[in-house]
Design a protein around this motif. Structure first.
Motif, mmCIF file in Angstrom:
data_model
loop_
_atom_site.group_PDB
_atom_site.id
_atom_site.type_symbol
_atom_site.label_atom_id
_atom_site.label_comp_id
_atom_site.label_asym_id
_atom_site.label_seq_id
_atom_site.Cartn_x
_atom_site.Cartn_y
_atom_site.Cartn_z
ATOM 1 N N PRO A 1 -19.602 1.026 7.551
ATOM 2 C CA PRO A 1 -20.153 -0.101 8.310
ATOM 3 C C PRO A 1 -20.070 -1.394 7.515
ATOM 4 O O PRO A 1 -20.356 -1.424 6.315
ATOM 5 N N GLY A 2 -19.628 -2.433 8.188
ATOM 6 C CA GLY A 2 -19.509 -3.737 7.559
ATOM 7 C C GLY A 2 -18.142 -4.009 6.965
ATOM 8 O O GLY A 2 -17.794 -5.177 6.723
ATOM 9 N N GLN A 3 -17.385 -2.969 6.710
ATOM 10 C CA GLN A 3 -16.049 -3.155 6.147
ATOM 11 C C GLN A 3 -15.058 -3.596 7.219
ATOM 12 O O GLN A 3 -15.361 -3.596 8.411
ATOM 13 N N SER A 4 -13.864 -3.956 6.786
ATOM 14 C CA SER A 4 -12.766 -4.281 7.691
ATOM 15 C C SER A 4 -11.697 -3.207 7.589
ATOM 16 O O SER A 4 -11.441 -2.683 6.495
ATOM 17 N N ILE A 5 -11.095 -2.900 8.700
ATOM 18 C CA ILE A 5 -9.972 -1.961 8.715
ATOM 19 C C ILE A 5 -8.840 -2.565 9.528
ATOM 20 O O ILE A 5 -9.066 -3.423 10.401
ATOM 21 N N THR A 6 -7.633 -2.111 9.244
ATOM 22 C CA THR A 6 -6.456 -2.587 9.974
ATOM 23 C C THR A 6 -5.647 -1.392 10.459
ATOM 24 O O THR A 6 -5.411 -0.444 9.703
ATOM 25 N N ILE A 7 -5.252 -1.455 11.719
ATOM 26 C CA ILE A 7 -4.439 -0.413 12.336
ATOM 27 C C ILE A 7 -3.053 -0.997 12.604
ATOM 28 O O ILE A 7 -2.933 -2.061 13.224
ATOM 29 N N SER A 8 -2.034 -0.310 12.145
ATOM 30 C CA SER A 8 -0.673 -0.791 12.369
ATOM 31 C C SER A 8 -0.066 -0.131 13.604
ATOM 32 O O SER A 8 -0.487 0.950 14.033
ATOM 33 N N CYS A 9 0.918 -0.795 14.155
ATOM 34 C CA CYS A 9 1.617 -0.325 15.347
ATOM 35 C C CYS A 9 3.088 -0.689 15.141
ATOM 36 O O CYS A 9 3.465 -1.859 15.302
ATOM 37 N N THR A 10 3.877 0.302 14.801
ATOM 38 C CA THR A 10 5.263 0.030 14.444
ATOM 39 C C THR A 10 6.212 0.417 15.573
ATOM 40 O O THR A 10 6.214 1.561 16.030
ATOM 41 N N TYR B 1 9.501 -8.778 21.732
ATOM 42 C CA TYR B 1 8.643 -9.416 22.726
ATOM 43 C C TYR B 1 7.232 -9.684 22.190
ATOM 44 O O TYR B 1 6.674 -8.895 21.449
ATOM 45 N N ASN B 2 6.680 -10.795 22.609
ATOM 46 C CA ASN B 2 5.280 -11.102 22.275
ATOM 47 C C ASN B 2 4.375 -10.621 23.394
ATOM 48 O O ASN B 2 3.553 -11.369 23.941
ATOM 49 N N HIS B 3 4.562 -9.356 23.745
ATOM 50 C CA HIS B 3 3.787 -8.765 24.839
ATOM 51 C C HIS B 3 3.155 -7.472 24.337
ATOM 52 O O HIS B 3 3.382 -6.390 24.887
ATOM 53 N N SER C 1 -9.320 -8.782 15.870
ATOM 54 C CA SER C 1 -8.245 -9.753 15.777
ATOM 55 C C SER C 1 -6.930 -9.008 15.605
ATOM 56 O O SER C 1 -6.920 -7.829 15.229
ATOM 57 N N ALA C 2 -5.845 -9.677 15.902
ATOM 58 C CA ALA C 2 -4.556 -8.996 15.847
ATOM 59 C C ALA C 2 -3.455 -9.960 15.481
ATOM 60 O O ALA C 2 -3.606 -11.192 15.594
ATOM 61 N N SER C 3 -2.334 -9.393 15.049
ATOM 62 C CA SER C 3 -1.182 -10.195 14.654
ATOM 63 C C SER C 3 0.082 -9.364 14.805
ATOM 64 O O SER C 3 0.026 -8.183 15.174
ATOM 65 N N LYS C 4 1.209 -9.989 14.511
ATOM 66 C CA LYS C 4 2.492 -9.291 14.559
ATOM 67 C C LYS C 4 3.423 -9.873 13.519
ATOM 68 O O LYS C 4 3.454 -11.097 13.312
ATOM 69 N N SER C 5 4.148 -8.980 12.860
ATOM 70 C CA SER C 5 5.173 -9.410 11.923
ATOM 71 C C SER C 5 6.381 -8.504 12.114
ATOM 72 O O SER C 5 6.292 -7.288 11.892
#
Lengths: 111, 123
Positions: free
Chosen positions: A14-23, A32-34, A65-69
């Motif tokens: 609890p309180g931490q941050s996690i990141t999930i990737s989607c390749t 696409y930015n969809h 929040s989310a992003s893409k690279s």
């Protein structure tokens, strides 16, 4: 069209941050930015939490929040809460003939 | 309130048929594309079909193409999924969802989703 690749599980306290990737590939996520993200508590209806790569629907916490690279999209959950424990799926447009491809899903566990 | 309610699930034998329906309310149904997504037991979500507004176009995942048919009735605010030649691997919870978009429906996102209906294919 293969499913987008996500880690099977991610955990945090609890309180931490996690990141999930989607390749994906240059034919879907990379092209696409969809990209959208969904939260799914088992037994309930999945819920949209991100659309068009980075946009958050009204009512969704700004802890998401989310992003893409390139061909990889990412979802970050900050200030992890117990209720964030759920399955998360990404989704992308994949070109003509295959409008949508979903990710393999990630189970988030709050320790 | 926007609401989607699926119905029609149940137990069916392999090779059999089933028709799922999704009743929509709270929005201008005819203006939106609609989609079906399923989740097999212990598996992830799988997109299976979409129908544009006005039924102008439909798309299917390869796993169901030729066996499933999506349709809509804008006068009844319903979208249906006719499932034929059912297999054990079609066993899943089937969700319908509205497709939101900012231009083309096939570049959209799913919001909201229904609660799902369970289809079990077994002898």
């Amino acid at each position: 069209q293969s499913a987008l690749t996500q880690p099977a599980s991610v955990s945090g306290s609890p309180g931490q941050s996690i990141t999930i990737s989607c390749t994906g590939t240059s034919s879907d996520v990379g092209r696409y930015n969809h990209v959208s993200w969904y939260q799914h508590h088992p037994g309930k209806a999945p819920k949209l939490i991100i659309y068009e790569v980075t946009k958050r629907p009204s009512g969704v916490s700004n802890r998401f929040s989310a992003s893409k690279s390139g061909s990889t999209a990412s979802l970050t959950i900050s200030g992890l809460q117990n209720d964030d424990e759920a399955d998360y799926y990404c989704c992308s447009h994949a070109g003509s003939g295959i409008p949508f491809v979903l990710g393999t899903g990630t189970k988030v566990t709050v320790l | 309130e926007v609401q989607l309610v699926e119905s029609g699930g149940g137990l069916v034998q392999p090779g059999g048929s089933l028709r799922l329906s999704c009743a929509a309310s709270g929005f201008t149904f005819r203006s939106y594309a609609m989609t079906w997504v399923r989740q097999a037991p212990g598996q992830g979500l799988e997109w299976i079909s979409v129908i544009s507004h006005s039924s102008m176009s439909t798309y299917y995942a390869k796993s169901v193409e030729g066996r499933f048919t999506i349709s809509r009735d804008d006068s009844e605010n319903t979208v249906s999924l006719q499932m034929n030649s059912l297999r054990a691997e079609d066993t899943a919870v089937y969700y319908c969802a509205r497709v939101e978009d900012s231009g083309y429906y096939y570049e959209g996102w799913f919001d909201p989703w229904g609660q799902g209906t369970l289809v079990t294919v077994s002898s």
